[in-house]
Design a protein around this motif. Structure first.
Motif, PDB file in Angstrom:
ATOM      1  N   HIS A  77      53.220  10.987   1.311  1.00  9.89           N
ATOM      2  CA  HIS A  77      52.103  11.071   2.309  1.00  9.89           C
ATOM      3  C   HIS A  77      50.994  11.273   1.026  1.00  9.89           C
ATOM      4  CE1 HIS A  77      54.287  10.261   6.263  1.00  9.89           C
ATOM      5  NE2 HIS A  77      54.470   9.948   5.612  1.00  9.89           N
ATOM      6  N   GLU A 126      56.568  14.169   3.756  1.00  8.19           N
ATOM      7  CA  GLU A 126      54.651  14.837   3.716  1.00  8.19           C
ATOM      8  C   GLU A 126      54.242  14.317   2.275  1.00  8.19           C
ATOM      9  OE1 GLU A 126      53.807  13.779   6.417  1.00  8.19           O
ATOM     10  OE2 GLU A 126      54.332  14.645   8.484  1.00  8.19           O
ATOM     11  N   GLU A 184      55.484   9.228  10.177  1.00  3.74           N
ATOM     12  CA  GLU A 184      54.768   9.728  11.472  1.00  3.74           C
ATOM     13  C   GLU A 184      55.405   9.983  12.480  1.00  3.74           C
ATOM     14  OE1 GLU A 184      53.797  12.035  10.757  1.00  3.74           O
ATOM     15  OE2 GLU A 184      52.704  11.437   8.937  1.00  3.74           O
ATOM     16  N   GLU A 244      47.422  15.625   5.269  1.00  6.18           N
ATOM     17  CA  GLU A 244      49.309  15.762   5.552  1.00  6.18           C
ATOM     18  C   GLU A 244      49.588  16.842   4.574  1.00  6.18           C
ATOM     19  OE1 GLU A 244      50.498  13.332   5.716  1.00  6.18           O
ATOM     20  OE2 GLU A 244      49.684  11.701   6.873  1.00  6.18           O
TER      21      GLU A 244
HETATM   22 FE   LIG Z   1      52.215  12.506   7.150  1.00  2.00          FE
END
Ligand SMILES: [Fe+2]
Ligand SMILES: [Fe+2]
Length: 408
Positions: free
Chosen positions: A224, A221, A301, A189
């Motif tokens: 994440h 991201e 995603e 990530e």
């Molecule tokens: Fe991601």
């Protein structure tokens, strides 16, 4: 019969001073006359004449006082301004930075700099040092819609995941496997955050929907990284291992200089493969927190992959020779990684164990088979996306087989 003076526009400032916004009224009146035209200004502010004199010098206008022909008896004490040619000259070389309503231009002029798309740009400002200033190299028609969807789908890591959900029922060895997977996900990530941020910083802002989309992608991201780190530490730590081969694989993504090739390698092949991985982890999650964080990341995603495929297909559609460039990028990356292990072996084993759910030999066999099935689904997905970009099926199969063992 009207006198010549009656044609001169008048503006009365009452007791408003030029130092408290009065110039707006004067400017508004001057906008109605051409260069050399005159405007009569009246008002009761004690410094009106003094301020108007300074303001006119600064703006290139002239006080035309003393020309009695322009004054009525009622205008004694009024100030007459003759409009200069400065404003006309200032905008002489100006041009529109494309059209605000229409699609972005095929080529964005560096001299537009940071001007809004469609703005009238005064000549002479600093140019922007953007690498990517051609539409075909960055655009996809779906970008505005994807950005709107991304903006509407932002979630709060603090509340979107039930962090208090129990994980005590997860057997310690399965928990260690989850922690290993989370450790691996975080490093992937982090690469996936840096790449759109880097592309964004070199993009001409004329393509603002792509800029906005890349910004939401980087924000996705960032979340994440947060939720996978938090799940990895939920049982008290420490985190798992990071392999040299995995990091070498990600490093080849970070150094890819071309916008479309970077988007292709990261989003089409890497994140496309990750979509299957996240779905697998969600399906086999041993606890609700793991199920939540993988589901949320999976949703984001899917958008990243959609842009990568749409943009790459857009460019390949306008320049079929570009497929060769993409092909070479996959081969180059494969050659660079040939001597590395690719996927961290501990990650592979952790996937098997999570799918098995226990150390029973029969369960391990099921887990092993589930990971083999996952790899087959990943391959199938890559081939489907490569075909969507324009690769013939046999070439799509070859390129999918050359994809990094690290998945991303
Ligand atoms: Fe991601
Ligand atoms: Fe992503």
């Amino acid at each position: 019969m009207p006198s010549a003076a009656a044609a001169v526009p008048r503006v009365d400032l009452a007791d408003l001073g030029l130092d408290e916004g009065g110039h707006l009224l004067v400017d508004r009146a001057l906008a109605g006359v051409g260069p050399g035209g005159r405007v009569t200004v009246t008002g009761r502010h004690p410094a009106l004449r003094l301020h108007l004199g300074a303001w006119c010098r600064e703006r290139g206008h002239r006080l035309a006082d003393g020309d009695a022909a322009d004054l009525n008896a009622a205008d004694l004490g009024a100030v007459i301004i003759e409009k200069g040619r400065g404003a006309e000259r200032r905008w002489a070389g100006a041009e529109r930075a494309g059209s605000a309503a229409g699609p972005p231009d095929a080529r964005a002029d560096p001299r537009w700099g940071l001007a809004a798309r469609g703005a009238l740009v005064e000549a002479g400002g600093p140019p922007i040092g953007a690498h990517w200033s051609e539409r075909e190299h960055v655009w996809a028609d779906i970008a505005p819609r994807l950005y709107a969807a991304a903006a509407a789908a932002q979630w709060d890591p603090a509340t979107a995941v039930d962090w208090a959900a129990p994980i005590d029922a997860v057997p310690p060895e399965i928990e260690r496997a989850v922690v290993q997977i989370m450790t691996y996900l975080v490093e992937n990530e982090q690469a996936a955050l840096i790449i759109p941020a880097r592309l964004l910083s070199a993009l001409h802002p004329h393509y603002r929907e792509v800029m906005q989309l890349l910004a939401t992608q980087a924000a996705d991201e960032a979340r994440h990284v947060e939720v996978f780190t938090r799940r990895g530490l939920l049982s008290g730590g420490p985190l798992g291992t990071s392999s040299a081969g995995g990091r070498a694989s990600l490093a080849t993504l970070l150094t890819e200089p071309d916008f479309t090739t970077a988007s292709f390698l990261l989003s089409v092949l890497g994140e496309g493969t990750f979509v299957d991985l996240l779905r697998f982890l969600h399906t086999h999650a041993p606890d609700p927190v793991t199920a939540d964080v993988t589901r949320l990341a999976l949703r984001d995603e899917a958008r990243h992959v959609a842009f990568g495929v749409a943009h790459t297909a857009h460019l390949a559609g306008s320049d079929p020779g570009y497929l060769g460039t993409l092909r070479r990028s996959v081969e180059r990356r494969h050659a660079a990684l040939q001597d590395t292990a690719g996927l961290n072996a501990e990650v592979f084993d952790a996937l098997v164990l999570i799918a098995a759910g226990s150390w029973q030999p029969a369960a391990i066999r099921r887990g092993w088979q589930a990971v083999r099935d996952l790899q087959a689904r990943m391959d199938e997905g890559r081939r489907r996306r490569l075909a969507a970009i324009g690769f013939p099926d046999h070439e799509a199969a070859e390129l999918s087989a050359l994809h990094t063992r690290n998945f991303m």
